[in-house]
Design a protein around this motif. Structure first.
Motif, PDB file in Angstrom:
ATOM      1  N   LYS A  64     -39.153 152.964 -11.264  1.00  0.00           N
ATOM      2  CA  LYS A  64     -39.835 153.200 -12.549  1.00  0.00           C
ATOM      3  C   LYS A  64     -40.168 151.881 -13.214  1.00  0.00           C
ATOM      4  O   LYS A  64     -39.310 150.989 -13.298  1.00  0.00           O
ATOM      5  CB  LYS A  64     -38.915 153.986 -13.505  1.00  0.00           C
ATOM      6  N   ALA A  65     -41.382 151.788 -13.748  1.00  0.00           N
ATOM      7  CA  ALA A  65     -41.811 150.566 -14.454  1.00  0.00           C
ATOM      8  C   ALA A  65     -40.908 150.315 -15.669  1.00  0.00           C
ATOM      9  O   ALA A  65     -40.534 149.176 -15.954  1.00  0.00           O
ATOM     10  CB  ALA A  65     -43.268 150.695 -14.888  1.00  0.00           C
ATOM     11  N   SER A  66     -40.544 151.403 -16.367  1.00  0.00           N
ATOM     12  CA  SER A  66     -39.705 151.244 -17.569  1.00  0.00           C
ATOM     13  C   SER A  66     -38.333 150.645 -17.210  1.00  0.00           C
ATOM     14  O   SER A  66     -37.771 149.847 -17.963  1.00  0.00           O
ATOM     15  CB  SER A  66     -39.514 152.588 -18.273  1.00  0.00           C
ATOM     16  N   GLU A  67     -37.802 151.039 -16.031  1.00  0.00           N
ATOM     17  CA  GLU A  67     -36.515 150.490 -15.567  1.00  0.00           C
ATOM     18  C   GLU A  67     -36.652 149.006 -15.236  1.00  0.00           C
ATOM     19  O   GLU A  67     -35.784 148.201 -15.563  1.00  0.00           O
ATOM     20  CB  GLU A  67     -36.046 151.244 -14.315  1.00  0.00           C
ATOM     21  N   ALA A  68     -37.764 148.664 -14.569  1.00  0.00           N
ATOM     22  CA  ALA A  68     -38.004 147.251 -14.223  1.00  0.00           C
ATOM     23  C   ALA A  68     -38.012 146.406 -15.493  1.00  0.00           C
ATOM     24  O   ALA A  68     -37.355 145.360 -15.565  1.00  0.00           O
ATOM     25  CB  ALA A  68     -39.331 147.108 -13.475  1.00  0.00           C
ATOM     26  N   GLU A  69     -38.742 146.877 -16.497  1.00  0.00           N
ATOM     27  CA  GLU A  69     -38.859 146.102 -17.745  1.00  0.00           C
ATOM     28  C   GLU A  69     -37.529 146.048 -18.495  1.00  0.00           C
ATOM     29  O   GLU A  69     -37.160 145.013 -19.045  1.00  0.00           O
ATOM     30  CB  GLU A  69     -39.992 146.677 -18.601  1.00  0.00           C
ATOM     31  N   SER A  70     -36.806 147.148 -18.477  1.00  0.00           N
ATOM     32  CA  SER A  70     -35.509 147.186 -19.159  1.00  0.00           C
ATOM     33  C   SER A  70     -34.509 146.221 -18.516  1.00  0.00           C
ATOM     34  O   SER A  70     -33.826 145.454 -19.216  1.00  0.00           O
ATOM     35  CB  SER A  70     -34.979 148.621 -19.128  1.00  0.00           C
ATOM     36  N   HIS A  71     -34.433 146.222 -17.176  1.00  0.00           N
ATOM     37  CA  HIS A  71     -33.472 145.344 -16.489  1.00  0.00           C
ATOM     38  C   HIS A  71     -33.826 143.865 -16.649  1.00  0.00           C
ATOM     39  O   HIS A  71     -32.938 143.039 -16.848  1.00  0.00           O
ATOM     40  CB  HIS A  71     -33.389 145.701 -15.003  1.00  0.00           C
ATOM     41  N   ILE A  72     -35.102 143.522 -16.582  1.00  0.00           N
ATOM     42  CA  ILE A  72     -35.457 142.100 -16.692  1.00  0.00           C
ATOM     43  C   ILE A  72     -35.229 141.613 -18.124  1.00  0.00           C
ATOM     44  O   ILE A  72     -34.814 140.471 -18.349  1.00  0.00           O
ATOM     45  CB  ILE A  72     -36.899 141.806 -16.190  1.00  0.00           C
ATOM     46  N   LYS A  73     -35.435 142.501 -19.103  1.00  0.00           N
ATOM     47  CA  LYS A  73     -35.165 142.106 -20.501  1.00  0.00           C
ATOM     48  C   LYS A  73     -33.661 141.903 -20.726  1.00  0.00           C
ATOM     49  O   LYS A  73     -33.251 141.006 -21.458  1.00  0.00           O
ATOM     50  CB  LYS A  73     -35.748 143.139 -21.471  1.00  0.00           C
ATOM     51  N   THR A  74     -32.856 142.741 -20.075  1.00  0.00           N
ATOM     52  CA  THR A  74     -31.394 142.569 -20.162  1.00  0.00           C
ATOM     53  C   THR A  74     -30.990 141.223 -19.565  1.00  0.00           C
ATOM     54  O   THR A  74     -30.187 140.491 -20.144  1.00  0.00           O
ATOM     55  CB  THR A  74     -30.663 143.712 -19.428  1.00  0.00           C
ATOM     56  N   ALA A  75     -31.571 140.892 -18.407  1.00  0.00           N
ATOM     57  CA  ALA A  75     -31.257 139.605 -17.753  1.00  0.00           C
ATOM     58  C   ALA A  75     -31.627 138.434 -18.658  1.00  0.00           C
ATOM     59  O   ALA A  75     -30.864 137.467 -18.785  1.00  0.00           O
ATOM     60  CB  ALA A  75     -31.995 139.501 -16.422  1.00  0.00           C
ATOM     61  N   LEU A  76     -32.785 138.522 -19.306  1.00  0.00           N
ATOM     62  CA  LEU A  76     -33.229 137.444 -20.209  1.00  0.00           C
ATOM     63  C   LEU A  76     -32.307 137.327 -21.429  1.00  0.00           C
ATOM     64  O   LEU A  76     -32.036 136.230 -21.900  1.00  0.00           O
ATOM     65  CB  LEU A  76     -34.666 137.697 -20.676  1.00  0.00           C
ATOM     66  N   LYS A  77     -31.836 138.456 -21.907  1.00  0.00           N
ATOM     67  CA  LYS A  77     -30.922 138.467 -23.054  1.00  0.00           C
ATOM     68  C   LYS A  77     -29.579 137.826 -22.675  1.00  0.00           C
ATOM     69  O   LYS A  77     -28.990 137.064 -23.438  1.00  0.00           O
ATOM     70  CB  LYS A  77     -30.699 139.919 -23.481  1.00  0.00           C
ATOM     71  N   LEU A  78     -29.103 138.151 -21.455  1.00  0.00           N
ATOM     72  CA  LEU A  78     -27.811 137.625 -20.987  1.00  0.00           C
ATOM     73  C   LEU A  78     -27.896 136.143 -20.633  1.00  0.00           C
ATOM     74  O   LEU A  78     -26.937 135.394 -20.821  1.00  0.00           O
ATOM     75  CB  LEU A  78     -27.329 138.418 -19.760  1.00  0.00           C
ATOM     76  N   THR A  79     -29.025 135.720 -20.067  1.00  0.00           N
ATOM     77  CA  THR A  79     -29.162 134.319 -19.610  1.00  0.00           C
ATOM     78  C   THR A  79     -30.506 133.726 -20.067  1.00  0.00           C
ATOM     79  O   THR A  79     -31.380 133.442 -19.244  1.00  0.00           O
ATOM     80  CB  THR A  79     -29.042 134.222 -18.076  1.00  0.00           C
ATOM     81  N   PRO A  80     -30.671 133.518 -21.384  1.00  0.00           N
ATOM     82  CA  PRO A  80     -31.963 133.020 -21.890  1.00  0.00           C
ATOM     83  C   PRO A  80     -32.310 131.607 -21.423  1.00  0.00           C
ATOM     84  O   PRO A  80     -33.485 131.217 -21.445  1.00  0.00           O
ATOM     85  CB  PRO A  80     -31.780 133.069 -23.413  1.00  0.00           C
ATOM     86  N   ASP A  81     -31.298 130.834 -21.000  1.00  0.00           N
ATOM     87  CA  ASP A  81     -31.545 129.446 -20.568  1.00  0.00           C
ATOM     88  C   ASP A  81     -31.614 129.297 -19.052  1.00  0.00           C
ATOM     89  O   ASP A  81     -31.591 128.178 -18.529  1.00  0.00           O
ATOM     90  CB  ASP A  81     -30.451 128.515 -21.128  1.00  0.00           C
ATOM     91  N   SER A  82     -31.680 130.416 -18.355  1.00  0.00           N
ATOM     92  CA  SER A  82     -31.718 130.373 -16.891  1.00  0.00           C
ATOM     93  C   SER A  82     -33.174 130.408 -16.399  1.00  0.00           C
ATOM     94  O   SER A  82     -33.884 131.383 -16.662  1.00  0.00           O
ATOM     95  CB  SER A  82     -30.944 131.575 -16.345  1.00  0.00           C
ATOM     96  N   PRO A  83     -33.615 129.370 -15.673  1.00  0.00           N
ATOM     97  CA  PRO A  83     -35.001 129.362 -15.197  1.00  0.00           C
ATOM     98  C   PRO A  83     -35.368 130.606 -14.386  1.00  0.00           C
ATOM     99  O   PRO A  83     -36.454 131.164 -14.551  1.00  0.00           O
ATOM    100  CB  PRO A  83     -35.081 128.093 -14.335  1.00  0.00           C
ATOM    101  N   ILE A  84     -34.446 131.074 -13.527  1.00  0.00           N
ATOM    102  CA  ILE A  84     -34.796 132.180 -12.628  1.00  0.00           C
ATOM    103  C   ILE A  84     -35.089 133.470 -13.391  1.00  0.00           C
ATOM    104  O   ILE A  84     -35.956 134.261 -12.976  1.00  0.00           O
ATOM    105  CB  ILE A  84     -33.712 132.416 -11.539  1.00  0.00           C
ATOM    106  N   ALA A  85     -34.430 133.691 -14.520  1.00  0.00           N
ATOM    107  CA  ALA A  85     -34.695 134.909 -15.308  1.00  0.00           C
ATOM    108  C   ALA A  85     -36.150 134.915 -15.796  1.00  0.00           C
ATOM    109  O   ALA A  85     -36.824 135.946 -15.766  1.00  0.00           O
ATOM    110  CB  ALA A  85     -33.725 135.002 -16.481  1.00  0.00           C
ATOM    111  N   HIS A  86     -36.645 133.742 -16.214  1.00  0.00           N
ATOM    112  CA  HIS A  86     -38.036 133.646 -16.686  1.00  0.00           C
ATOM    113  C   HIS A  86     -39.033 133.708 -15.534  1.00  0.00           C
ATOM    114  O   HIS A  86     -40.106 134.292 -15.667  1.00  0.00           O
ATOM    115  CB  HIS A  86     -38.214 132.363 -17.509  1.00  0.00           C
TER     116      HIS A  86
END
Length: 284
Positions: free
Chosen positions: A214-236
């Motif tokens: 699901k597209a909504s799941e993809a967006e939800s998980h990547i936003k969670t990753a960015l929230k958890l690791t905002p300074d991690s290059p790979i998340a961006h």
């Protein structure tokens, strides 16, 4: 082992800032491992691993294990991926987490031959499988398996990976990771890619019906990753990739700015330096 037989391509950047000698490793650990939630391998942790692994860890001294794991991770962070892999692999399932991460990151960025890359991801998956058997309660036993299989399937082609049933194994391993460690940012990132790559390859309807993508799941998980690791290059980097997989040209500008952000972040170890360099290469 095939991966050991020759000298690996060296880390191509200056690694002075990533030495983490002595106590510096423990101090930097929470930042270095915000993405994978790997526990710091002190003696207490070594004892717990030995107890959990049972027969697979017979005769191993906790103080010695702690030292060897710390040294393996130091090698990983400074970009000596071959030394990190060999030190981890020599410890069997107890060293699988560092061994798989080392061979996986090196193969992703520093191995050009595609057949060799696939061989290394297969090797990594086997190590992770042994870790799941010996240490099933460890989140990273499952995550390293998902990582190795995920990279293998990207090299193989997503369509072939779906046919071979690899996608289901990746999904199961990521679900197992997040059950054990809900704040595992790298697992959230990988799950976002799982959903986005399937939708990109076979469409939202079939992808949803057959694989639960699901597209909504993809967006939800990547936003969670960015929230958890905002300074991690790979998340961006992977946020940009998810946008491109789901929306194509429509989100090209947003993806470009995400790659740009990843490239400007200050790397804290060799892996992040490679992630940031990769991000910059996407903009050029």
């Amino acid at each position: 082992m095939a991966a050991k037989s020759s000298k690996w391509a060296p880390f191509p950047h200056d690694a002075k800032a990533y030495a983490y000698a002595g106590d510096a490793l423990k101090k930097a650990w929470p930042t270095l491992h915000a993405g994978d939630q790997e526990p710091y391998p002190d003696e207490k942790r070594a004892k717990a691993l030995i107890a959990a692994a049972g027969k697979a860890a017979k005769g191993i001294d906790p103080a010695d294990l702690a030292q060897r794991l710390q040294d393996a991770w130091r090698a990983f962070h400074r970009g000596d991926f071959q030394a990190a892999y060999e030190a981890g692999e020599a410890l069997g399932p107890l060293g699988a987490s560092v061994a798989v991460k080392a061979i996986g990151i090196h193969a992703t960025y520093l191995v050009e031959d595609e057949a060799e890359q696939l061989k290394r991801f297969e090797q990594a998956a086997k190590l992770a499988e042994a870790a799941i058997k010996a240490l099933p309660d460890e989140a990273n036993s499952h995550y390293r398996h998902a990582f190795a299989l995920g990279r293998y399937s990207q090299g193989l082609s997503i369509a072939k990976a779906l046919k071979q049933g690899i996608a289901g194994k990746v999904r199961a391993a990521l679900d197992a990771t997040l059950e054990r460690e809900p704040k595992h940012a790298e697992a959230h990132t990988a799950l976002a890619l799982y959903h986005a790559e399937i939708i990109d390859k076979i469409g939202a309807m079939i992808g949803g019906l057959t694989y639960g993508a699901k597209a909504s799941e993809a967006e939800s998980h990547i936003k969670t990753a960015l929230k958890l690791t905002p300074d991690s290059p790979i998340a961006h980097v992977e946020y940009a990739n998810v946008l491109l997989l789901l929306h194509g040209d429509k989100k090209e500008d947003a993806a470009a700015s995400s790659f740009e952000k990843a490239g400007k972040l200050k790397p804290r170890d060799a892996m992040e330096a490679l992630d940031a360099a990769h991000a910059n290469a996407q903009i050029e």
